[in-house]
Motif scaffolding. Sequence first.
Motif, mmCIF file in Angstrom:
data_model
loop_
_atom_site.group_PDB
_atom_site.id
_atom_site.type_symbol
_atom_site.label_atom_id
_atom_site.label_comp_id
_atom_site.label_asym_id
_atom_site.label_seq_id
_atom_site.Cartn_x
_atom_site.Cartn_y
_atom_site.Cartn_z
ATOM 1 N N SER A 1 0.854 -1.198 0.000
ATOM 2 C CA SER A 1 0.000 0.000 0.000
ATOM 3 C C SER A 1 0.883 1.239 0.000
ATOM 4 O O SER A 1 2.094 1.158 -0.196
ATOM 5 C CB SER A 1 -0.898 -0.025 1.234
ATOM 6 O OG SER A 1 -0.112 0.172 2.380
ATOM 7 N N GLU B 1 4.826 4.385 -2.032
ATOM 8 C CA GLU B 1 5.551 5.654 -1.936
ATOM 9 C C GLU B 1 6.534 5.782 -3.105
ATOM 10 O O GLU B 1 6.683 6.862 -3.679
ATOM 11 C CB GLU B 1 6.352 5.598 -0.635
ATOM 12 C CG GLU B 1 6.334 6.819 0.212
ATOM 13 C CD GLU B 1 7.072 6.504 1.526
ATOM 14 O OE1 GLU B 1 6.984 5.362 2.045
ATOM 15 O OE2 GLU B 1 7.746 7.411 2.006
ATOM 16 N N PHE C 1 6.284 4.417 -6.040
ATOM 17 C CA PHE C 1 5.488 4.731 -7.233
ATOM 18 C C PHE C 1 5.159 6.225 -7.245
ATOM 19 O O PHE C 1 5.311 6.899 -8.265
ATOM 20 C CB PHE C 1 4.184 3.923 -7.241
ATOM 21 C CG PHE C 1 4.246 2.667 -8.069
ATOM 22 C CD1 PHE C 1 4.168 2.726 -9.451
ATOM 23 C CD2 PHE C 1 4.374 1.423 -7.471
ATOM 24 C CE1 PHE C 1 4.222 1.573 -10.230
ATOM 25 C CE2 PHE C 1 4.433 0.261 -8.226
ATOM 26 C CZ PHE C 1 4.362 0.330 -9.618
ATOM 27 N N PRO D 1 -2.662 10.494 -7.787
ATOM 28 C CA PRO D 1 -1.639 9.674 -7.145
ATOM 29 C C PRO D 1 -0.758 8.990 -8.179
ATOM 30 O O PRO D 1 -1.202 8.620 -9.265
ATOM 31 C CB PRO D 1 -2.454 8.657 -6.356
ATOM 32 C CG PRO D 1 -3.726 8.529 -7.100
ATOM 33 C CD PRO D 1 -3.985 9.862 -7.735
ATOM 34 N N GLY E 1 0.849 6.045 -8.494
ATOM 35 C CA GLY E 1 0.773 4.648 -8.937
ATOM 36 C C GLY E 1 -0.011 4.489 -10.229
ATOM 37 O O GLY E 1 0.540 4.047 -11.246
ATOM 38 N N GLY F 1 -3.845 -4.421 -1.010
ATOM 39 C CA GLY F 1 -3.347 -3.054 -0.883
ATOM 40 C C GLY F 1 -3.345 -2.373 -2.242
ATOM 41 O O GLY F 1 -3.415 -3.039 -3.287
ATOM 42 N N GLY F 2 -3.257 -1.043 -2.219
ATOM 43 C CA GLY F 2 -3.415 -0.236 -3.429
ATOM 44 C C GLY F 2 -2.536 -0.651 -4.599
ATOM 45 O O GLY F 2 -2.997 -0.689 -5.743
ATOM 46 N N ALA G 1 -3.381 -3.173 -7.351
ATOM 47 C CA ALA G 1 -4.170 -2.819 -8.541
ATOM 48 C C ALA G 1 -3.278 -2.716 -9.776
ATOM 49 O O ALA G 1 -3.771 -2.590 -10.894
ATOM 50 C CB ALA G 1 -4.885 -1.483 -8.311
ATOM 51 N N ASN G 2 -1.961 -2.776 -9.582
ATOM 52 C CA ASN G 2 -1.038 -2.580 -10.705
ATOM 53 C C ASN G 2 -1.080 -3.769 -11.685
ATOM 54 O O ASN G 2 -0.823 -4.911 -11.304
ATOM 55 C CB ASN G 2 0.389 -2.393 -10.161
ATOM 56 C CG ASN G 2 1.359 -2.063 -11.263
ATOM 57 O OD1 ASN G 2 1.944 -2.940 -11.862
ATOM 58 N ND2 ASN G 2 1.512 -0.785 -11.542
ATOM 59 N N CYS H 1 -8.907 -3.645 -3.327
ATOM 60 C CA CYS H 1 -7.453 -3.489 -3.133
ATOM 61 C C CYS H 1 -7.170 -2.138 -2.491
ATOM 62 O O CYS H 1 -6.363 -2.024 -1.576
ATOM 63 C CB CYS H 1 -6.727 -3.541 -4.478
ATOM 64 S SG CYS H 1 -6.270 -5.193 -4.974
ATOM 65 N N ASP I 1 -8.247 1.492 -0.468
ATOM 66 C CA ASP I 1 -8.883 1.622 0.840
ATOM 67 C C ASP I 1 -10.409 1.588 0.764
ATOM 68 O O ASP I 1 -11.018 2.226 -0.099
ATOM 69 C CB ASP I 1 -8.427 2.929 1.509
ATOM 70 C CG ASP I 1 -7.006 2.797 2.024
ATOM 71 O OD1 ASP I 1 -6.483 1.668 2.039
ATOM 72 O OD2 ASP I 1 -6.434 3.824 2.418
HETATM 73 O O1 KG4 Z 1 -3.882 0.702 0.039
HETATM 74 P P1 KG4 Z 1 -3.970 2.103 -0.473
HETATM 75 O O2 KG4 Z 1 -5.175 2.513 -1.273
HETATM 76 O O3 KG4 Z 1 -3.831 3.123 0.685
HETATM 77 C C1 KG4 Z 1 -2.972 2.935 1.759
HETATM 78 O O4 KG4 Z 1 -3.348 2.203 2.721
HETATM 79 O O5 KG4 Z 1 -1.851 3.489 1.662
HETATM 80 O O6 KG4 Z 1 -2.636 2.335 -1.354
HETATM 81 C C2 KG4 Z 1 -2.349 3.563 -1.972
HETATM 82 C C3 KG4 Z 1 -1.096 3.397 -2.821
HETATM 83 C C4 KG4 Z 1 -0.600 4.707 -3.426
HETATM 84 O O7 KG4 Z 1 0.799 4.802 -3.228
HETATM 85 C C5 KG4 Z 1 -0.940 4.553 -4.908
HETATM 86 O O8 KG4 Z 1 -0.055 5.270 -5.763
HETATM 87 C C6 KG4 Z 1 -0.801 3.054 -5.103
HETATM 88 O O9 KG4 Z 1 -1.363 2.508 -3.917
HETATM 89 N N1 KG4 Z 1 -1.536 2.574 -6.273
HETATM 90 C C7 KG4 Z 1 -0.921 2.000 -7.343
HETATM 91 C C8 KG4 Z 1 -1.938 1.730 -8.291
HETATM 92 N N2 KG4 Z 1 -3.139 2.124 -7.766
HETATM 93 C C9 KG4 Z 1 -2.864 2.636 -6.522
HETATM 94 N N3 KG4 Z 1 0.377 1.724 -7.563
HETATM 95 C C10 KG4 Z 1 0.693 1.145 -8.748
HETATM 96 N N4 KG4 Z 1 -0.220 0.878 -9.699
HETATM 97 C C11 KG4 Z 1 -1.528 1.129 -9.532
HETATM 98 N N5 KG4 Z 1 -2.402 0.840 -10.491
#
Ligand code: KG4
Length: 355
Positions: free
Chosen positions: A150, A178, A180, A192, A194, A284-285, A288-289, A315, A317
């Motif tokens: 995440s 971070e 990303f 954001p 990512g 975690g976020g 989604a990659n 994936c 939050d």
């Molecule tokens: O789990 P999350 O939604 O929130 C936290 O608990 O931190 O994760 C957010 C993170 C961010 O750094 C965002 O850039 C990354 O997940 N993220 C991705 C993608 N979608 C969200 N990173 C890479 N590829 C993605 N498609």
Amino acid sequence: MASIQSPLTILGIESSCDETAAAVVRATADYDRPNGTILANVVVSQLELHASYGGVVPELASRAHIRHLYPVIRQAMSQAGVQFQELDGVAVTAGPGLAGALLAGIAVAKGVALAVGKPLIGVHHMEGHLMSPFLGQQPLHFPFIALLVSGGHTLLLLVRRFGDYQLLGRSRDDSVGEAFDKGARLLGLGYPGGPALSLAAQGGDPQAFHLPQVLLQREQFDFSFSGLKTALRLLIERQANLLEDPLQRRHLAACYQQALVTPLVIKSIAACQQLAIPRLVVAGGVGANQQLRQLLQQQAQQRQIELLFPALSLCTDNAAMIALAGLLRLAGGQSATMELNARARWPIETFVQHG
Ligand code: KG4
Ligand code: ZN
């Protein structure tokens, strides 16, 4: 923890960062195979609010949570068709996260729990992410290896069963999310980072530039991402006008993305093999990659490892995962008092055993 057979209905509330979320989940507390049904899952994102600042502004986040929490909860309850009196408890993210943002959710959760006379449960955000795969259609059972990726964490865990986690590895510096986000900023992409970076990398050649492959010691499961970000910065600084060429920028984004996801793939597959647990969950976020998903799928298939990703919406939050983790904690006899406080720093170490 004994299994309780009658289903419980829990309202979940999540406000640890920049998403205000409420969800209603119903599940039997089956500790061998939890299986939650999402009755409602409402998420209001603050992306636009923070976009022009290039990152989350804590003060703005808290204010927006206070504005959105009540309407989001009302919407979740009405979509679920559940009366407050029918709830068995109210679960809220107690940490880790932004203190003010967490406090907003906790204050509202206390209010609801107190008003309807139901138990309050404080949930660790990462345990929420860990339970998210149990909210999907694909059956899953313990034990499994979990790659939790995440914005704040990069963790590789052995999940024996609910509440029994062993930390196999973690990032020693920046989390991959971070990395990303910071890389995207260096490439002049949006926030954001990512999703912006993976979009910018589409069609790019991941071999076009040399970036270091940071694996630390192969047999260990720790990660390191901050060196990669420095390497990217130096590359951009050394080659003037590099980012002005759209094709070069695409290649660079593809190389950086590849360098970030490769250690995640290698180490999570290695963990499954070394521990002889052919079951891998990614949450975690960053889960989604698409590049991460594709590479893991190839590797897992070749090695007959069962691979499970929660749906994209689970994936990132959300409060459904908080509701399910809270439900299982409650069924195990754990609830919070009205003294529940935000734990901005809630180290995962206090929560899991070391490998
Ligand atoms: O789990 P999350 O939604 O929130 C936290 O608990 O931190 O994760 C957010 C993170 C961010 O750094 C965002 O850039 C990354 O997940 N993220 C991705 C993608 N979608 C969200 N990173 C890479 N590829 C993605 N498609
Ligand atoms: Zn999260």
